[in-house]
Structures are given as C-alpha cells and as structure tokens.
Write an enzyme that holds these catalytic residues in place. Structure first.
Site, mmCIF file in Angstrom:
data_model
loop_
_atom_site.group_PDB
_atom_site.id
_atom_site.type_symbol
_atom_site.label_atom_id
_atom_site.label_comp_id
_atom_site.label_asym_id
_atom_site.label_seq_id
_atom_site.Cartn_x
_atom_site.Cartn_y
_atom_site.Cartn_z
ATOM 1 N N ASN A 73 8.658 -1.404 6.401
ATOM 2 C CA ASN A 73 7.469 -2.089 6.896
ATOM 3 C C ASN A 73 7.872 -3.440 7.490
ATOM 4 O O ASN A 73 8.427 -4.292 6.796
ATOM 5 C CB ASN A 73 6.468 -2.278 5.764
ATOM 6 C CG ASN A 73 5.701 -1.005 5.469
ATOM 7 O OD1 ASN A 73 4.635 -0.749 6.017
ATOM 8 N ND2 ASN A 73 6.271 -0.167 4.606
ATOM 9 N N SER A 84 0.838 -1.200 0.000
ATOM 10 C CA SER A 84 0.000 0.000 0.000
ATOM 11 C C SER A 84 0.869 1.245 0.000
ATOM 12 O O SER A 84 1.240 1.756 1.059
ATOM 13 C CB SER A 84 -0.931 0.019 1.221
ATOM 14 O OG SER A 84 -1.759 1.165 1.202
ATOM 15 N N SER A 122 4.287 8.181 2.628
ATOM 16 C CA SER A 122 3.913 6.975 1.901
ATOM 17 C C SER A 122 4.154 5.756 2.771
ATOM 18 O O SER A 122 5.202 5.621 3.405
ATOM 19 C CB SER A 122 4.732 6.851 0.614
ATOM 20 O OG SER A 122 4.560 5.570 0.042
ATOM 21 N N HIS A 123 3.178 4.844 2.781
ATOM 22 C CA HIS A 123 3.321 3.636 3.580
ATOM 23 C C HIS A 123 4.401 2.720 3.007
ATOM 24 O O HIS A 123 4.886 1.808 3.693
ATOM 25 C CB HIS A 123 1.986 2.894 3.670
ATOM 26 C CG HIS A 123 1.782 2.207 4.988
ATOM 27 N ND1 HIS A 123 2.643 1.264 5.477
ATOM 28 C CD2 HIS A 123 0.812 2.330 5.922
ATOM 29 C CE1 HIS A 123 2.220 0.829 6.655
ATOM 30 N NE2 HIS A 123 1.121 1.465 6.955
ATOM 31 N N ALA A 124 4.798 2.951 1.766
ATOM 32 C CA ALA A 124 5.902 2.179 1.191
ATOM 33 C C ALA A 124 7.236 2.607 1.797
ATOM 34 O O ALA A 124 8.208 1.841 1.803
ATOM 35 C CB ALA A 124 5.935 2.350 -0.322
#
Length: 471
Positions: free
Chosen positions: A343, A33, A166-168
């Site tokens: 992450n 995501s 950004s979740h990346a």
C-alpha cells in the site's frame, strides 16, 4: 434476479516453485483495512456453440499461469497473521496457496442487464470464505471462474472471473499488476516482459523511521495536528475506534454493518456520465477558474462530492471533509518504484462548510482538490505513515466524510486471459461501502462510472444531483 451457480471444482493453487518461507512486516498503510476487496470481470465470448476443447484448454492454461505467477508474487500464496509480540498484522509467506473455484450456471449474461451495476446475486460469483476464528485461516487471494455449463444456452457464451485480495496484501496498483501479470502468462506471453514485483516494505518502513526523515512521531494519532488528512477529521464525529490491529479488524467489521440514521439500509448505486460531458466540465473549469490543468479525476471528484453532500441535506454550517488516496510511489525520496506492490497511497484532504461547497462554482472545488494533492510531499507521506503506527485508530462518521477512490488509472478492459478483453467489471460491497469509486465504463466507450453507497432515502436525490450537468 435469481442466479443458480453450481460448483464444479474447488482447489488450492500453489506456486509451481515454492519460495523460502519468510515474514513480511506490514506498514500502517497496509494494516488499516485488511479486508478482502472483490471485483468481478465479465467476458462475452464470440462463440455460440457447445464448450469446445480449446476453451477448456484456455481455462487450464489460466490455472497453470496462476501457479507460475505465484512464484514471483509469492505473498499472494501466504496468509495474514497477528504478531503476538507487537499485536500487528504481518504476512506469513508460507506457500499455502490461492483459493480457486470453477463453477457453472445456466443463466445468461444478458439477463443481468447492465453488468457494472451491483446486484445481490453477484455475491455468488466470488468465493464465499468461511467465517474464520483466526485471521491466518483464510487465504489472502481468492478466484472464482464461472463458466456456463451449456454455452449454447447463452446468447453470447460469456462467463465471469471473480477476484478478491486482502487490502493488506496489495493496494489497487499492486492488485491490478498481479492480475495483469497473470493474464499476460495465461496468453502464453514471455515472463521476461513482466515487471519484477517488489513486495518488501523494509525500505518504506526505514524511510518512515529514519532519524533524518521527519520530526519525531507523537504516541497518539490524535496528536498529529500537522497532517491535514488527520486533523480535518477532528471536526466531524467519530464512529469506530480501536487500540490495536486485532481490535481494529473487529471495529471495521462492525462499522461496515452500521446502518445510516433511521435504520435505512445502504444501497450501492452506479452512476454514469459520458466522456463529452466530462471534457466540457474540464474545459469550463480551466477557462473560468484560470486553472493550468484539470484531470478527469479532479472534475468527477468535485462533482460527486457536491452531489452527495447536497443529497444528504446536511445543515449549511456543518463541517465536512473530502478525502482521496494519492499514490506516493513517485512522491517519496527516494521513490518506491512502480514495482512496489504494498500500500503506497496516503489520503489527501479538503475541509470546508456545507454552505461553502454548495455555493462555490465547480472550478473552486477543483482548485481545493488540486491544492490538497500538492500538500502530499515526501515529508507529509512519512508523517502520515508514521501516525498510522500509533496504538490507537479511529474512523469518522461517513455522513460528514466523503471518500473518493480513483480507479480510472486501471485499464481493466486489457485483462485478456486468452478469451478476449473484459466486457464489463463490477465492484462488490467494500469495507466502507460509502466510498465512491471512479471507474471507466467498459460498456460505453469513453464513459465513466461512479460506484457509491448511500442511505436508501437519499438515492433518488443523489441520482438527480449527479445528473444535473448545469455548470
């Protein structure tokens, strides 16, 4: 309410010392995501006079601190891009910088009511990025500071800081540590006190693909029948599918715009519960369920799952699933370390029938959640992460699936940039708005918040169910 915000300054903040250009290869956990997640932090200043030179200095100091923190957090100054050879997202650490906006408004914080409750006008308190034709055109971190033009027109002289990343780039822990480092430097504290961040995914990717790490991965995510978080999704409908990162980003965008059945718009709801209630539930669960322990997350996760499923009025024989991220930094062998910024959360999963969930006592549901955590071992993590590297991805129906994210671990109130502690925090719409976020209630000491999206016709039932504390 109507909120008129005027832009005062727009700038791109780059590291004060440029790093060597490099590319960071992302894992499947990073790429699932890539959307920007926005949070707004509100500060209630103790000053009630016109904007002083000292306050201006604090803002300038925050700007300089951001330039400084980007030296060690250099990926935040980069851009995402698609690797044309692999079709996968990666970070181009090119020193392009963070988008930062200074703005002003004549509105008063007290006019916003409960600050933690989402309001459409909050969208004006974060940078509005243009629609980009290429993912590499937009920054991965954005900041907007909204400072009152006339503090004398504010009862509290407050302001807000809107932050998006950004979740990346980061998971929740990585994003919080970035903010904490920035705040630390903004107050003039020594940089040597900070944890040196580790942005490289190389050791994580090596652990996944090491011949001795786990059994060989299947070519399709649908073949991962040994991973509970994936297998449990087979029993509920699918809603979005894609074959590569570029298509997946498009699928997620469309997915977030899908209305619930009947065309009813989702509403973002904030639910509150006091510390004494949660402590009573925990004590009851331990006593009646003979549990050795019970965390605030365990009890709140079980409670919101029951409340949501009951509100949706699903058929008693419907297969349902609860999933929640578990931090794998310390669960991997060798550990990733607390300074790992990528992450590092994998999903734990609980699956059962609606009738089972709604009829069983709270402590049984908590036992299911605790058992799901125990499944997240080193082998599970590597198998899960390897499965996400497959060529196809899917996202299930959000009626049958409940996702709960734990933000209780993040002491947002401590993010002091030199103008005092955070008074409240609000989360904007997320890529999967139905996700429930568990947070500390900064407006009520010791209290807890649950922010969740749900179809309009189910809102009142959800509130009623959540506020039913009779266990």
């Amino acid at each position: 309410m109507e909120l008129i915000v005027s832009l005062k300054e727009t700038l791109t903040t780059r590291p004060c010392e440029l790093s060597k250009r490099q590319t960071i290869e992302l894992s499947g956990l990073d790429r699932i995501s890539p959307a920007i997640l926005y949070t707004i932090f509100f500060y209630k200043s103790q000053l009630s006079h016109e904007l002083s030179s000292s306050e201006v200095d604090v803002v300038e100091r925050a700007k300089r601190a951001l330039q400084k923190v980007l030296v060690s957090w250099f990926p935040a100054a980069g851009r995402l891009r698609i690797n044309e050879g692999t079709g996968k997202l990666e970070i181009d650490c090119n020193n392009e910088g963070v988008s930062m906006i200074i703005a002003e408004t004549d509105s008063k914080l007290k006019e916003l009511g409960r600050l933690h409750k989402y309001k459409p006008c909050y969208e004006k308190l974060v940078p509005q990025l243009p629609e980009a034709g290429d993912v590499s055109e937009n920054p991965v971190v954005v900041v907007q500071a909204d400072i009152p033009a006339h503090i004398t027109r504010f009862g509290c002289g407050g302001f807000s800081v809107g932050f998006g990343s950004s979740h990346a780039l980061f998971d929740g822990s990585g994003a919080f540590n970035f903010l904490a480092s920035w705040a630390h430097l903004s107050t003039g504290k020594d940089e040597s006190d900070l944890l040196v961040p580790n942005h490289s995914r190389d050791s994580f990717l090596h652990a996944i693909y090491s011949p001795n790490s786990s059994p060989g991965g299947a070519s399709s995510i649908y073949e991962q029948d040994h991973i509970a978080a994936i297998q449990d999704l087979y029993n509920i409908p699918m809603q979005a599918m894609a074959s590569n990162d570029r298509c997946w980003e498009t699928a997620l965008t469309k997915f977030s715009q899908i209305d619930p059945p009947g065309g009813l718009q989702l509403q973002l709801v904030s639910l509150c519960v006091g510390e004494e209630v949660v402590e009573a539930w925990k004590g009851l669960a331990v006593e009646q369920g003979k549990l050795s322990k019970c965390s605030s997350f365990d009890v709140l996760c079980a409670h919101i799952w029951k409340a949501r499923v009951k509100a949706l009025m699903l058929h008693p024989c419907t297969n349902i699933c609860l999933q929640f991220p578990v931090d794998c930094r310390s669960r991997m062998n060798p550990p990733l370390g607390k300074n790992f910024t990528g992450n590092a959360f994998v999903l734990a999963s609980v699956s059962c029938l609606v009738s089972d969930l709604l009829q069983e006592p709270l402590h049984n549901t908590i036992r299911r959640i605790q058992a799901a955590k125990d499944v997240v071992t080193d082998e599970y993590i590597k198998l899960y992460a390897k499965a996400l590297e497959s060529s196809d991805k899917f996202f299930p129906s959000m009626r049958e699936l409940t996702i709960v994210t734990d933000w209780l671990r993040f002491p947002f109130h401590a993010l002091d940039f030199g103008w005092g502690k955070v008074s409240s925090a609000a989360l904007l719409a997320t890529p999967v708005p139905e996700t429930a976020f568990l947070m500390l209630n900064l407006e009520e000491s010791g209290g807890f918040l649950v922010r969740i999206g749900i179809g309009g016709r189910h809102v009142q039932d959800l509130i009623t169910n959540f506020n039913n504390f009779n266990y």
